[in-house]
Every structure is written in structure tokens, then in C-alpha cells.
Design a protein around this motif. Structure first.
Motif, mmCIF file in Angstrom:
data_model
loop_
_atom_site.group_PDB
_atom_site.id
_atom_site.type_symbol
_atom_site.label_atom_id
_atom_site.label_comp_id
_atom_site.label_asym_id
_atom_site.label_seq_id
_atom_site.Cartn_x
_atom_site.Cartn_y
_atom_site.Cartn_z
ATOM 1 N N ALA A 123 39.282 -27.716 -36.864
ATOM 2 C CA ALA A 123 38.757 -27.581 -38.224
ATOM 3 C C ALA A 123 37.496 -28.423 -38.376
ATOM 4 O O ALA A 123 37.384 -29.503 -37.799
ATOM 5 N N ASN A 124 36.543 -27.923 -39.162
ATOM 6 C CA ASN A 124 35.336 -28.708 -39.435
ATOM 7 C C ASN A 124 35.643 -29.743 -40.518
ATOM 8 O O ASN A 124 36.787 -29.877 -40.956
ATOM 9 N N GLU A 125 34.626 -30.447 -40.976
ATOM 10 C CA GLU A 125 34.818 -31.516 -41.968
ATOM 11 C C GLU A 125 35.429 -31.017 -43.272
ATOM 12 O O GLU A 125 36.110 -31.762 -43.977
ATOM 13 N N GLU A 126 35.190 -29.757 -43.602
ATOM 14 C CA GLU A 126 35.750 -29.175 -44.824
ATOM 15 C C GLU A 126 37.144 -28.591 -44.599
ATOM 16 O O GLU A 126 37.741 -28.019 -45.502
ATOM 17 N N GLY A 127 37.643 -28.668 -43.371
ATOM 18 C CA GLY A 127 38.959 -28.141 -43.051
ATOM 19 C C GLY A 127 38.968 -26.668 -42.687
ATOM 20 O O GLY A 127 40.036 -26.062 -42.566
ATOM 21 N N VAL A 128 37.799 -26.074 -42.502
ATOM 22 C CA VAL A 128 37.693 -24.653 -42.174
ATOM 23 C C VAL A 128 37.776 -24.466 -40.661
ATOM 24 O O VAL A 128 37.119 -25.167 -39.893
ATOM 25 N N SER A 176 37.151 -21.884 -37.576
ATOM 26 C CA SER A 176 36.409 -20.683 -37.204
ATOM 27 C C SER A 176 36.804 -20.301 -35.772
ATOM 28 O O SER A 176 36.484 -21.019 -34.832
#
Length: 167
Positions: free
Chosen positions: A20-25, A27
Motif C-alpha cells: 500500500a502507498n502512503e494513502e493506503g491504496v 495498486s
């Protein structure tokens, strides 16, 4: 292509680790074998159906919550976000001993030579070594000790039970 240690050999890593990226997304790439966070897999099983997917348990994930047989996966990973967080050791051992997982069990994250021998004793067979460490040198950690006193996944009998027994 990055390298990993699998069954004591340094080989190419064919799995694409998704985090997950910093925003929790999260991909996920459309092609290739993917290693996804366990919680993401739980929520997106239908989307991932038909893909070659492995799951990565975070330190606070519980193997008991796995809704399918662990051997559904060719590979399961455990994340070690920091050297001081040893919960992945327990998760690995639980997957082997309680859930009967027989596939590749991979340690990812803060993995290096000093931890590899202990990870192997808990049932790990693959190691994604930190990028700032020499993977060939790290693999030598598997042979740091010739004998262990305690029982483990790798050696179920403690040393005192093995004394005097000839093979």
C-alpha cells in the motif's frame, strides 16, 4: 530482476510484491505473479481470481482468519517491518504446524544474515533480503549454527532427545 534465497539458493525473484502507498491504496499490476497484502486479498478475492497470487501476512494478521486451506497458495510471505518485530516468526511457525502449510514460506522486509537461521528453524524456506545487504553473504547465515538445543519446525526433537541416537 531482484534476487531471493529459496531453498538455500540465490535465484531470481519472480513475484511482484505489492504494498500500500502512503494513502493506503494498493495498486496491483495486471500481469505477473503478485504478492499482495493478506488484508487486500481478503477484500479482493474475486478481482484476483484466476491470477497467480500469494499473500503477505502483516505482523498483526492472524493465520486463523485464513478462510481457505493455506496450501491454496504456492507461496505465503510474512512481513518483518523492523528487526525488533518478531511476530512473523510466530506466524510462520503457526502456518507450518497448525495450518499444515507445505509451500514456500518467505520472509520479507527487515531480513538479513543474522535472522535467517532462526527464520529457517521456524519453517521459512525463502528469504527476501534487505536491499542494502549482500544476499550471498546473507545466505551463509543458514549455516551459522551446526546444532540447536531446542526443538523447531526444522528439527522437532530437542538435542537431549537426539543424544545417543544413531542414524
Amino acid at each position: 530482476m531482484s534476487k531471493v534465497i529459496i531453498n538455500r539458493e540465490v535465484v531470481d525473484n519472480r513475484w511482484i510484491r505489492v504494498v500500500a502507498n502512503e494513502e493506503g491504496v494498493v495498486s496491483v499490476p495486471s500481469e505477473g505473479a503478485v504478492l499482495v497484502p493478506y488484508q487486500y486479498w481478503l477484500s479482493n478475492q474475486a478481482e484476483l481470481a484466476g491470477r497467480e497470487v500469494a499473500v503477505c501476512f502483516a505482523p498483526d494478521d492472524e493465520p486463523e482468519s485464513l478462510p481457505v486451506d493455506a496450501n491454496t497458495f504456492a507461496m505465503i510471505a510474512c512481513d518483518f517491518p523492523a528487526f525488533t518485530d518478531g511476530r512473523g516468526f510466530s506466524i510462520g511457525r503457526l502456518l507450518r504446524e497448525r495450518h499444515g502449510f507445505t509451500g514456500e514460506l518467505r520472509a520479507v522486509g527487515d531480513v538479513f544474515k543474522d535472522t535467517i537461521n532462526y527464520l529457517a528453524r521456524c519453517g521459512f524456506t525463502a528469504f527476501d533480503v534487505r536491499s542494502d545487504k549482500d544476499i550471498v553473504e546473507a545466505a551463509k547465515g543458514l549455516d551459522d549454527f551446526t546444532e540447536q538445543y531446542q526443538s523447531s519446525v526444522a528439527q522437532p526433537l530437542p538435542l537431549f532427545r537426539r543424544r545417543g541416537v544413531t542414524a
